[in-house]
Design an enzyme around this catalytic site. Structure first.
Site, PDB file in Angstrom:
ATOM      1  N   ARG A 142     -37.702   6.814   2.841  1.00  0.00           N
ATOM      2  CA  ARG A 142     -38.175   6.026   1.699  1.00  0.00           C
ATOM      3  C   ARG A 142     -39.567   5.441   2.010  1.00  0.00           C
ATOM      4  O   ARG A 142     -39.736   4.660   2.952  1.00  0.00           O
ATOM      5  CB  ARG A 142     -37.188   4.889   1.429  1.00  0.00           C
ATOM      6  CG  ARG A 142     -37.647   3.860   0.429  1.00  0.00           C
ATOM      7  CD  ARG A 142     -37.390   4.289  -0.978  1.00  0.00           C
ATOM      8  NE  ARG A 142     -37.703   3.215  -1.935  1.00  0.00           N
ATOM      9  CZ  ARG A 142     -37.896   3.423  -3.225  1.00  0.00           C
ATOM     10  NH1 ARG A 142     -37.831   4.649  -3.727  1.00  0.00           N
ATOM     11  NH2 ARG A 142     -38.158   2.413  -4.022  1.00  0.00           N
ATOM     12  N   GLN A 198     -40.854  -3.575  11.319  1.00  0.00           N
ATOM     13  CA  GLN A 198     -40.066  -4.140  12.419  1.00  0.00           C
ATOM     14  C   GLN A 198     -38.872  -4.968  11.899  1.00  0.00           C
ATOM     15  O   GLN A 198     -37.798  -4.968  12.508  1.00  0.00           O
ATOM     16  CB  GLN A 198     -40.961  -5.021  13.288  1.00  0.00           C
ATOM     17  CG  GLN A 198     -40.331  -5.371  14.611  1.00  0.00           C
ATOM     18  CD  GLN A 198     -41.253  -6.198  15.477  1.00  0.00           C
ATOM     19  OE1 GLN A 198     -41.879  -7.153  15.006  1.00  0.00           O
ATOM     20  NE2 GLN A 198     -41.359  -5.819  16.730  1.00  0.00           N
ATOM     21  N   SER A 257       0.843  -1.203   0.000  1.00  0.00           N
ATOM     22  CA  SER A 257       0.000   0.000   0.000  1.00  0.00           C
ATOM     23  C   SER A 257       0.872   1.244   0.000  1.00  0.00           C
ATOM     24  O   SER A 257       1.796   1.353   0.810  1.00  0.00           O
ATOM     25  CB  SER A 257      -0.896   0.022   1.237  1.00  0.00           C
ATOM     26  OG  SER A 257      -1.749  -1.088   1.233  1.00  0.00           O
ATOM     27  N   GLY A 311     -31.925  -1.081  -1.438  1.00  0.00           N
ATOM     28  CA  GLY A 311     -32.464  -1.771  -2.609  1.00  0.00           C
ATOM     29  C   GLY A 311     -31.644  -1.455  -3.850  1.00  0.00           C
ATOM     30  O   GLY A 311     -30.416  -1.346  -3.782  1.00  0.00           O
ATOM     31  N   GLU A 331      -3.195  -7.330   6.432  1.00  0.00           N
ATOM     32  CA  GLU A 331      -2.539  -7.408   7.753  1.00  0.00           C
ATOM     33  C   GLU A 331      -3.034  -8.594   8.577  1.00  0.00           C
ATOM     34  O   GLU A 331      -3.335  -8.458   9.757  1.00  0.00           O
ATOM     35  CB  GLU A 331      -2.723  -6.084   8.497  1.00  0.00           C
ATOM     36  CG  GLU A 331      -2.001  -4.952   7.797  1.00  0.00           C
ATOM     37  CD  GLU A 331      -2.124  -3.638   8.522  1.00  0.00           C
ATOM     38  OE1 GLU A 331      -1.984  -3.640   9.744  1.00  0.00           O
ATOM     39  OE2 GLU A 331      -2.359  -2.627   7.846  1.00  0.00           O
TER      40      GLU A 331
HETATM   41  C1  LIG Z   1      -5.500  -3.865  -0.847  1.00  0.00           C
HETATM   42  C2  LIG Z   1      -4.386  -4.597  -0.202  1.00  0.00           C
HETATM   43  C3  LIG Z   1      -3.330  -3.903   0.379  1.00  0.00           C
HETATM   44  C4  LIG Z   1      -2.250  -4.581   0.929  1.00  0.00           C
HETATM   45  N1  LIG Z   1      -1.202  -3.873   1.458  1.00  0.00           N
HETATM   46  C5  LIG Z   1      -0.098  -4.547   1.893  1.00  0.00           C
HETATM   47  C6  LIG Z   1       1.050  -3.829   2.371  1.00  0.00           C
HETATM   48  O1  LIG Z   1       1.067  -2.590   2.435  1.00  0.00           O
HETATM   49  N2  LIG Z   1       2.161  -4.534   2.700  1.00  0.00           N
HETATM   50  C7  LIG Z   1       2.199  -5.898   2.655  1.00  0.00           C
HETATM   51  O2  LIG Z   1       3.219  -6.480   2.994  1.00  0.00           O
HETATM   52  N3  LIG Z   1       1.110  -6.611   2.230  1.00  0.00           N
HETATM   53  C8  LIG Z   1      -0.025  -5.971   1.856  1.00  0.00           C
HETATM   54  N4  LIG Z   1      -1.126  -6.663   1.419  1.00  0.00           N
HETATM   55  C9  LIG Z   1      -1.061  -8.121   1.373  1.00  0.00           C
HETATM   56  C10 LIG Z   1      -1.819  -8.783   2.515  1.00  0.00           C
HETATM   57  O3  LIG Z   1      -1.162  -8.591   3.726  1.00  0.00           O
HETATM   58  C11 LIG Z   1      -1.991 -10.260   2.136  1.00  0.00           C
HETATM   59  O4  LIG Z   1      -2.906 -10.284   1.073  1.00  0.00           O
HETATM   60  C12 LIG Z   1      -2.479 -11.105   3.276  1.00  0.00           C
HETATM   61  O5  LIG Z   1      -1.480 -11.276   4.222  1.00  0.00           O
HETATM   62  C13 LIG Z   1      -2.968 -12.482   2.813  1.00  0.00           C
HETATM   63  O6  LIG Z   1      -2.021 -13.105   2.004  1.00  0.00           O
HETATM   64  P1  LIG Z   1      -2.432 -13.694   0.579  1.00  0.00           P
HETATM   65  O7  LIG Z   1      -3.193 -12.652  -0.140  1.00  0.00           O
HETATM   66  O8  LIG Z   1      -1.219 -14.257  -0.047  1.00  0.00           O
HETATM   67  O9  LIG Z   1      -3.459 -14.849   0.894  1.00  0.00           O
HETATM   68  P2  LIG Z   1      -3.080 -16.367   1.198  1.00  0.00           P
HETATM   69  O10 LIG Z   1      -2.114 -16.410   2.310  1.00  0.00           O
HETATM   70  O11 LIG Z   1      -2.751 -17.056  -0.054  1.00  0.00           O
HETATM   71  O12 LIG Z   1      -4.485 -16.905   1.723  1.00  0.00           O
HETATM   72  C14 LIG Z   1      -5.553 -17.273   0.855  1.00  0.00           C
HETATM   73  C15 LIG Z   1      -6.706 -17.737   1.713  1.00  0.00           C
HETATM   74  O13 LIG Z   1      -6.289 -18.871   2.501  1.00  0.00           O
HETATM   75  C16 LIG Z   1      -6.495 -18.600   3.866  1.00  0.00           C
HETATM   76  N5  LIG Z   1      -5.413 -19.175   4.661  1.00  0.00           N
HETATM   77  C17 LIG Z   1      -4.076 -19.000   4.501  1.00  0.00           C
HETATM   78  N6  LIG Z   1      -3.405 -19.646   5.457  1.00  0.00           N
HETATM   79  C18 LIG Z   1      -4.345 -20.226   6.255  1.00  0.00           C
HETATM   80  C19 LIG Z   1      -4.280 -21.023   7.424  1.00  0.00           C
HETATM   81  N7  LIG Z   1      -3.109 -21.323   8.009  1.00  0.00           N
HETATM   82  N8  LIG Z   1      -5.443 -21.459   7.978  1.00  0.00           N
HETATM   83  C20 LIG Z   1      -6.634 -21.138   7.408  1.00  0.00           C
HETATM   84  N9  LIG Z   1      -6.751 -20.374   6.302  1.00  0.00           N
HETATM   85  C21 LIG Z   1      -5.616 -19.925   5.736  1.00  0.00           C
HETATM   86  C22 LIG Z   1      -6.491 -17.079   3.987  1.00  0.00           C
HETATM   87  O14 LIG Z   1      -7.184 -16.649   5.136  1.00  0.00           O
HETATM   88  C23 LIG Z   1      -7.177 -16.703   2.710  1.00  0.00           C
HETATM   89  O15 LIG Z   1      -8.565 -16.780   2.866  1.00  0.00           O
HETATM   90  C24 LIG Z   1      -2.237  -6.001   0.911  1.00  0.00           C
HETATM   91  C25 LIG Z   1      -3.317  -6.704   0.369  1.00  0.00           C
HETATM   92  C26 LIG Z   1      -4.383  -6.018  -0.181  1.00  0.00           C
HETATM   93  C27 LIG Z   1      -5.533  -6.780  -0.742  1.00  0.00           C
END
Ligand SMILES: Cc1cc2nc3c(=O)[nH]c(=O)nc-3n(C[C@H](O)[C@H](O)[C@H](O)COP(=O)(O)OP(=O)(O)OC[C@H]3O[C@@H](n4cnc5c(N)ncnc54)[C@H](O)[C@@H]3O)c2cc1C
Length: 395
Positions: free
Chosen positions: A275, A286, A163, A349, A373
């Site tokens: 609305r 409710q 980011s 809606g 994070e």
């Molecule tokens: C808009 C955005 C901004 C970001 N900014 C930053 C940044 O500034 N700096 C930075 O370093 N990163 C950044 N990220 C990255 C972010 O930290 C990662 O996307 C995040 O840590 C998840 O890693 P991944 O996307 O590789 O998902 P993966 O680790 O591949 O996970 C995929 C899925 O599997 C699940 N999973 C993974 N391991 C397990 C487990 N042990 N048990 C159960 N479920 C699991 C996850 O919960 C997820 O649902 C950003 C991401 C986005 C989308």
């Protein structure tokens, strides 16, 4: 026990609420549509002294702490999560420096964040290493190929999804320094401060995102980057620092969620009150009132978790035994934000699905929060670990 904010924090909340209404709310839709970094909003934050909220006064900050920053972010996130992210980025990359940095590092890199002359970003993730941080491949080799790194380090690798990567002047970057790229040992990872202007530092591709479009995310490419030894943050092999930094961030990410949810519920409530349908307003039914009530309960529960977690973090309580409290704030507040934004779309809606209203934007923005994070699943794992280890126990 005292649930009241201090006078200073209440004054901060009031002033940021006004600033968010005056400067952020009118810009929120355009920021989302253009996807360009809103420098005017950054400057408004700078002029209001918000960029140094969580930085100590000796480095030009205001010392309002994580709770102060969370309160400000909550107000801003009612309208724009991009703007809230700009505030969050005053803490994410500076956290490791504040926790373990040297005086010289703090003096060089923190005052510029507080006065807005420098921006920073945080590089932990890599394409194959998101939740599984130990899978990172960016490597740091001691200058000259061997030794302790006393004369510096050479960094190679690519960080992704970072980011604010394009606007940043410096980066907190994590790299494997053990020599074995396959190592999963915690002492194999080290944090470095890397400056944008150094040779070999480049911004790679930036991402096309679903939401939070005002602050870019993208790649940081490190190609034989020489990092002086004095830019190692904490110890060589101090991976724990990454986790400590992220633990302390949980309340701040959570605040983005509660602000978004409050904005969405207030907007949808005002809509259903005017609305008309079936000779009444939608708010007279409710079934609708119960949805509003359940979401209000959810928001207040998330707020309490968030404020408590910020209060803990401000006392330095972000080590392992406090992790469940910190993680549950992030987990609950961000999942709740997704539910709140979904409810807001539903209550409007068809109108809620259209770009005429901010609801569809909140819906897209909210989803980011359950991923960044530490995903919701990662937080659940940490909370469960806390219970299993009796860090969270009721006896
Ligand atoms: C808009 C955005 C901004 C970001 N900014 C930053 C940044 O500034 N700096 C930075 O370093 N990163 C950044 N990220 C990255 C972010 O930290 C990662 O996307 C995040 O840590 C998840 O890693 P991944 O996307 O590789 O998902 P993966 O680790 O591949 O996970 C995929 C899925 O599997 C699940 N999973 C993974 N391991 C397990 C487990 N042990 N048990 C159960 N479920 C699991 C996850 O919960 C997820 O649902 C950003 C991401 C986005 C989308």
């Amino acid at each position: 026990m005292d649930f009241d904010l201090s006078e200073e924090l209440e004054a901060l909340q009031t002033s940021v609420r006004r600033l968010a209404q005056d400067k952020v709310k009118p810009r929120a839709r355009a920021i989302d549509k253009d996807g360009t970094y809103p420098l005017d909003v950054f400057e408004a934050f700078r002029d209001a002294g918000l960029l140094g909220l969580c930085l100590p006064t000796e480095y030009g900050g205001s010392g309002a702490g994580i709770l102060g920053l969370a309160i400000a972010i909550e107000e801003v996130a009612k309208y724009s999560n991009s703007a809230a992210l700009m505030l969050l980025l005053t803490r994410l990359p500076t956290g490791p420096v504040m926790i373990a940095g040297t005086e010289a590092q703090k003096a060089r890199y923190l005052p510029g964040i507080a006065d807005g002359s420098l921006r920073a970003a945080f590089g932990l993730s890599e394409p194959q290493a998101g939740s599984d941080v130990m899978g990172m491949r960016t490597k740091g080799v001691p200058e000259g190929g061997a030794g302790s790194g006393d004369s510096g380090w050479i960094l190679n690798g690519t960080k992704c999804w970072m980011s604010g990567v394009r606007e940043a002047d410096w980066y907190t970057v994590f790299a494997k320094t053990s020599g074995d790229p396959a190592s999963r040992s915690h002492d194999s990872i080290t944090a470095f401060i890397v400056e944008r202007e150094w040779d070999g530092v480049d911004v790679g591709r930036t991402d096309h995102k679903m939401g939070v479009k005002g602050v870019d995310t993208g790649e940081l490419v490190l190609n034989d980057v020489h990092v002086p030894a004095e830019n190692v943050i904490g110890e060589v092999g101090g991976f724990r620092l990454a986790m400590l930094g992220l633990n302390a961030m949980r309340p701040i990410v959570a605040a983005r969620g509660i602000g978004l949810a409050e904005g969405a519920l207030m907007y949808a409530t005002e809509y259903v009150q005017q609305r008309a349908a079936f000779g009444k307003t939608i708010a007279d039914f409710q079934g609708i009132q119960w949805e509003i009530a359940k979401m209000a309960v959810d928001i207040e529960a998330a707020r309490l978790l968030t404020y408590r977690s910020a209060w803990l973090a401000d006392q330095g309580k972000f080590t392992k035994e406090y992790v469940p409290y910190l993680s549950m704030a992030k987990y609950h507040a961000t999942e709740m934000a997704v539910r709140a934004s979904s409810l807001a779309v539903q209550l409007l809606g068809a109108a809620g699905y259209m770009e005429d209203h901010p609801t569809e934007q909140w819906y897209r923005d909210a989803k980011q929060l359950t991923i960044v994070e530490g995903t919701s699943q990662v937080q659940l794992g940490l909370i469960a670990r806390g219970v299993l280890d009796r860090d969270l126990w009721w006896d």
